[in-house]
Design a protein around this motif. Structure first.
Motif, mmCIF file in Angstrom:
data_model
loop_
_atom_site.group_PDB
_atom_site.id
_atom_site.type_symbol
_atom_site.label_atom_id
_atom_site.label_comp_id
_atom_site.label_asym_id
_atom_site.label_seq_id
_atom_site.Cartn_x
_atom_site.Cartn_y
_atom_site.Cartn_z
ATOM 1 N N THR A 1 -4.380 1.720 5.630
ATOM 2 C CA THR A 1 -4.258 2.823 4.681
ATOM 3 C C THR A 1 -5.679 3.187 4.667
ATOM 4 O OG1 THR A 1 -2.976 0.839 3.612
ATOM 5 C CG2 THR A 1 -3.761 2.516 2.346
ATOM 6 N N ILE A 2 -6.801 2.331 4.679
ATOM 7 C CA ILE A 2 -8.208 2.986 4.670
ATOM 8 C C ILE A 2 -8.319 3.995 5.583
ATOM 9 C CG2 ILE A 2 -10.716 2.320 4.968
ATOM 10 C CD1 ILE A 2 -10.087 -0.370 4.048
ATOM 11 N N GLY A 3 -7.945 3.911 7.069
ATOM 12 C CA GLY A 3 -7.948 4.896 7.859
ATOM 13 C C GLY A 3 -7.255 6.059 7.604
ATOM 14 N N GLU A 4 -6.196 5.940 7.166
ATOM 15 C CA GLU A 4 -5.281 7.049 6.588
ATOM 16 C C GLU A 4 -6.173 7.913 5.567
ATOM 17 O OE1 GLU A 4 -1.390 8.399 4.101
ATOM 18 O OE2 GLU A 4 -1.489 6.283 4.988
ATOM 19 N N ILE A 5 -6.628 6.938 4.680
ATOM 20 C CA ILE A 5 -7.627 7.848 3.558
ATOM 21 C C ILE A 5 -8.652 8.640 4.137
ATOM 22 C CG2 ILE A 5 -8.682 7.487 1.464
ATOM 23 C CD1 ILE A 5 -6.570 5.400 0.734
ATOM 24 N N GLN A 6 -9.301 7.696 5.001
ATOM 25 C CA GLN A 6 -10.600 8.380 5.557
ATOM 26 C C GLN A 6 -10.265 9.868 6.339
ATOM 27 O OE1 GLN A 6 -12.162 5.217 7.824
ATOM 28 N NE2 GLN A 6 -13.588 4.633 6.036
ATOM 29 N N LYS B 1 -4.943 4.438 -3.698
ATOM 30 C CA LYS B 1 -4.234 3.729 -2.818
ATOM 31 C C LYS B 1 -4.584 2.354 -2.178
ATOM 32 C CE LYS B 1 -0.928 5.395 0.844
ATOM 33 N NZ LYS B 1 -0.842 6.740 1.547
ATOM 34 N N VAL B 2 -5.927 2.384 -1.718
ATOM 35 C CA VAL B 2 -6.342 1.109 -1.187
ATOM 36 C C VAL B 2 -6.410 0.067 -1.997
ATOM 37 C CG1 VAL B 2 -8.549 0.185 -0.073
ATOM 38 C CG2 VAL B 2 -7.814 2.706 0.344
ATOM 39 N N ILE B 3 -6.759 0.131 -3.176
ATOM 40 C CA ILE B 3 -6.858 -1.007 -4.185
ATOM 41 C C ILE B 3 -5.571 -1.510 -4.556
ATOM 42 C CG2 ILE B 3 -7.309 -1.510 -6.542
ATOM 43 C CD1 ILE B 3 -9.566 0.436 -6.292
ATOM 44 N N LEU B 4 -4.575 -0.519 -4.761
ATOM 45 C CA LEU B 4 -3.148 -1.000 -4.953
ATOM 46 C C LEU B 4 -2.568 -1.667 -3.799
ATOM 47 C CD1 LEU B 4 -1.228 1.715 -6.939
ATOM 48 C CD2 LEU B 4 -2.236 -0.375 -7.837
ATOM 49 N N CYS C 1 -1.271 -12.789 6.997
ATOM 50 C CA CYS C 1 -2.655 -12.387 6.483
ATOM 51 C C CYS C 1 -2.981 -11.349 7.443
ATOM 52 C CB CYS C 1 -3.711 -13.484 6.639
ATOM 53 S SG CYS C 1 -3.504 -14.587 5.206
ATOM 54 N N ILE C 2 -2.553 -11.554 8.956
ATOM 55 C CA ILE C 2 -2.886 -10.690 10.031
ATOM 56 C C ILE C 2 -2.380 -9.290 9.588
ATOM 57 C CG2 ILE C 2 -2.506 -10.193 12.506
ATOM 58 C CD1 ILE C 2 -2.644 -13.354 12.803
ATOM 59 N N PHE C 3 -1.148 -9.438 9.206
ATOM 60 C CA PHE C 3 -0.381 -7.790 8.785
ATOM 61 C C PHE C 3 -0.985 -7.321 7.755
ATOM 62 C CE2 PHE C 3 3.229 -9.883 11.505
ATOM 63 C CZ PHE C 3 2.998 -8.841 12.568
ATOM 64 N N GLY C 4 -1.313 -8.078 6.811
ATOM 65 C CA GLY C 4 -1.859 -7.804 5.583
ATOM 66 C C GLY C 4 -3.157 -6.963 5.827
ATOM 67 N N TYR C 5 -3.925 -7.512 6.720
ATOM 68 C CA TYR C 5 -5.153 -7.130 7.310
ATOM 69 C C TYR C 5 -5.074 -5.537 7.759
ATOM 70 C CZ TYR C 5 -9.407 -6.451 10.099
ATOM 71 O OH TYR C 5 -10.644 -5.786 10.540
ATOM 72 N N TYR C 6 -4.148 -5.611 8.827
ATOM 73 C CA TYR C 6 -3.975 -4.297 9.245
ATOM 74 C C TYR C 6 -3.287 -3.359 8.657
ATOM 75 C CZ TYR C 6 -5.421 -6.219 13.898
ATOM 76 O OH TYR C 6 -6.023 -6.790 14.909
ATOM 77 N N LEU C 7 -2.472 -3.906 7.605
ATOM 78 C CA LEU C 7 -2.003 -2.788 6.616
ATOM 79 C C LEU C 7 -3.022 -2.195 5.759
ATOM 80 C CD1 LEU C 7 0.666 -1.609 5.301
ATOM 81 C CD2 LEU C 7 0.499 -3.459 3.441
#
Lengths: 124, 533
Positions: B272-277, B223-226, B262-268
């Protein structure tokens, strides 16, 4: 003269087996004893008792195995069995009842005299 | 022709990207590897498909046609490979897989001979289309045979599954079903059926639906990579757009949009990483909990067995002592001096107490394990009370207490309760009353009213304070009277009595008007027990 009722006691504890043997003999029963399930089945086939008193924790095969063999053997399948044990375990009791025992009694809760009365009731 | 080139290109790009991403996400995972292989076979077919429609002569058309068939030959086998790994059937089906790969290699060898594709001829709007050689018919048999078998396996597995895996199967099944049907439109023209390969565009659907299975249901955990690829691609477009703008204002605007993105993308990506963790953490905890639960279950069984065996071992000598003492008392073995009567009675009551303790411990372990069930039968409760009084008569006599049984004058109906448990309840309460009464005695009364039966046990003992009453029915708790003067009770009897009564949808309580004024225990039960639904 009234015929003596015949009972078979399958009990491996020597002291208890002797005690119940004495008390049943004194109460006018003809008593046969066995200390193992297989031996008990053979004796049941040979003597055709009116009732079998069965312990559960026996050496080698336990009382439940005895009940399973007895049920499958038409020669002895109809003999009533009363489980008389100190092994108070619900699943075992259920299994025994499913295999058609008349009662599942805990030895420690009865004096020998009370137990004789119980057996007389079953035979009636 | 442009449609075929474009659909080929879309299929080629999507399957190539997906294959690479999945493979590099976890190169050791057989599921990732088999899916990457499947993507590779589709990619080979698709890339060659981009070149074939533009071929200028028969020879180059034949070359690209044969090249795209290398992919086509491997598509069903790779799909089968992926399916059996996905469904954990690899060991069971690996022979069929190996056979498939072997046949596919043989077809590949013959692909560049007239046995597979005989010639290229014009068909419909196509300048060149293949004429099937003898092996081509067998290839088609294998193609559909393997595809149909895969769908059968997926359908079969789907029926017995629930949750995430079922959802994954749904996506994979629908995706590949549409993809295969779309791809199959390529085969009509081979047999002069005038249907062009219009379904090529559908092939990409398998990629999209598998991607959905990935993002929504963690098929390959990418998911993160996508998300990163998605953010990166949009970012790149915005960057190029901002760079190419000619007017200053538009450039400022586009750079601002790019910056914000870029800012929103970073947070997105971070979200995603947080959710997966978090999800991984929950999954880990879930695994640990399951493991602990299994271990506890095992321990619980071992504990129950131990208690059953231990109680058996304790009861056996007690049975012998109880039996012989009662036989001696009844003079079965002959007479004995009168002064022996009292010591024998004491031995008997001590043994009885020990037996009761073992029974209580066994009952408690069952109550705590939630293993006790009510097994009701019809009987007269007054008979049961009579039996209990007979049993406890000696105990009361030894303490010079009276046991008064006030039998109802009205005829009472039979109750439908668990006889053995009721016996333990009545026995425990009366035994308790005798235990904590030093002078006077115990009076028992039994009534029935409005479908309820009530047993009252009134003693002339110590009595209790309110605080003592509130703790009375808990395990190992005794009233202050019990703590101070007598030590024989372990405090288990009342706890068992309370539990057994409540199991019958009844209640048990005690009233005491104060110190030295005695206590009255009440047992109230439905006449007919009904299991709560």
């Amino acid at each position: 003269m009234k015929k003596k009722p015949k009972i078979l006691i399958i009990e491996d504890e020597k002291i208890l087996a002797e005690m119940y043997y004495d008390v049943f003999v004194q109460s006018g029963f003809k008593v046969f004893s066995a200390t193992e399930a297989k031996q008990g089945l053979e004796m049941a086939k040979k003597e055709k008792p009116d009732l079998i008193i069965l312990d559960i924790l026996l050496p080698r095969e336990n009382g439940i195995s005895f009940l399973e063999w007895q049920k499958k053997d038409p020669e002895v399948a109809s003999i009533p069995v009363v489980v008389f044990t100190n092994y108070d375990e619900l699943d075992t009791e259920k299994k025994a009842k499913k295999l058609g025992v008349k009662g599942y009694l805990i030895k420690a809760n009865f004096t020998p005299q009370q137990f004789v009365l119980k057996i007389k009731n079953y035979l009636e | 022709m442009l449609y075929y080139v474009l659909t080929g290109l879309i299929n080629a790009i999507t399957s190539t990207i997906l294959g690479i991403v999945v493979y590099f996400k976890n190169r050791k995972n057989p599921l990732n590897k088999s899916f990457a292989l499947f993507c590779l076979s589709v990619a080979v077919w698709s890339w060659a498909y981009c070149f074939w429609p533009g071929a200028q002569d028969r020879v180059s058309a034949l070359f690209w046609f044969r090249a795209l068939h290398i992919g086509a030959i491997f598509i069903p086998i790779c799909y089968f490979h992926f399916t059996i790994v996905f469904l954990n059937l690899y060991q069971e089906k690996k022979r069929i897989l190996k056979l498939g790969y072997l046949v596919a290699f043989i077809f590949c060898v013959f692909d560049f001979t007239p046995l597979f594709i005989k010639d290229m001829v014009p068909k419909l709007s196509f300048s060149y289309w293949g004429v099937p050689g003898i092996l081509y018919h067998f290839f088609l048999l294998m193609f559909f045979g393997y595809a149909i078998y895969c769908w059968y396996l997926l359908f079969r597995a789907r029926r017995s599954l629930v949750g995430e895996k079922k959802k994954q199967i749904n996506y994979v099944l629908i995706g590949t079903l549409i993809g295969f049907i779309g791809g199959s439109t390529n085969y009509f023209l081979w047999y002069d059926i005038p249907i062009p390969p219009f379904g090529n565009g559908l092939v990409a659907l398998y990629v999209i639906l598998t991607a959905l299975a990935i993002t929504q249901h963690h098929l390959f955990g990418i998911k993160v990579i996508l998300t990163e690829i998605f953010v990166g691609m949009i970012g790149l477009i915005l960057f190029v757009q901002a760079w190419l703008n000619e007017t200053l204002w538009l450039r400022i605007l586009n750079w601002s949009v790019f910056g914000l993105f870029c800012i929103f993308g970073y947070y997105l990506i971070r979200a995603t990483i947080g959710e997966i963790q978090k999800r991984e953490q929950i999954e880990k905890m879930d695994k640990e909990l399951r493991k602990t639960y299994k271990e506890l279950k095992k321990l619980d069984i071992a504990k129950s067995e131990f208690i059953s065996i231990a109680s058996h071992q304790l009861r056996t000598p007690l049975t012998a002592i109880k039996g012989y003492v009662s036989l001696i008392s009844d003079r079965v073995y002959g007479g004995f001096p009168g002064r022996m009567q009292k010591p024998l009675r004491n031995v008997y009551s001590s043994v009885e107490r020990l037996i009761k303790l073992v029974n209580d411990l066994l009952s408690i372990s069952r109550i705590e394990a939630g293993k006790i069930k009510v097994e009701p039968e019809e009987f007269l409760l007054e008979d049961l009370i009579n039996d209990v009084l007979e049993e406890l008569g000696n105990l009361a006599k030894a303490k010079k207490l009276y046991l008064k049984w006030e039998e109802s004058k009205k005829p009472l109906v039979k109750v439908f309760l668990d006889r053995a448990k009721m016996r333990q309840v009545v026995l425990n309460i009366i035994d308790n009353a005798i235990k904590y009464t030093q002078t006077g005695g115990v009076t028992i009364n039994y009534k029935q009213k409005n479908g309820l039966c009530r047993v009252e046990i009134k003693d002339t003992g110590e009595g209790m304070t309110r605080a003592e009453i509130s703790n009375l029915f808990k395990t190992f708790s005794r009233g202050a009277a019990g703590k101070r003067t007598w030590t024989e009770g372990a405090g288990l009897g009342l706890y068992i009595a309370k539990n057994f009564t409540e199991m019958h949808n009844g209640r048990i309580w005690v009233e005491s008007t104060g110190k030295q004024k005695g206590s009255t225990f009440y047992i109230e039960l439905p006449v007919k027990y009904e299991e709560k639904t």
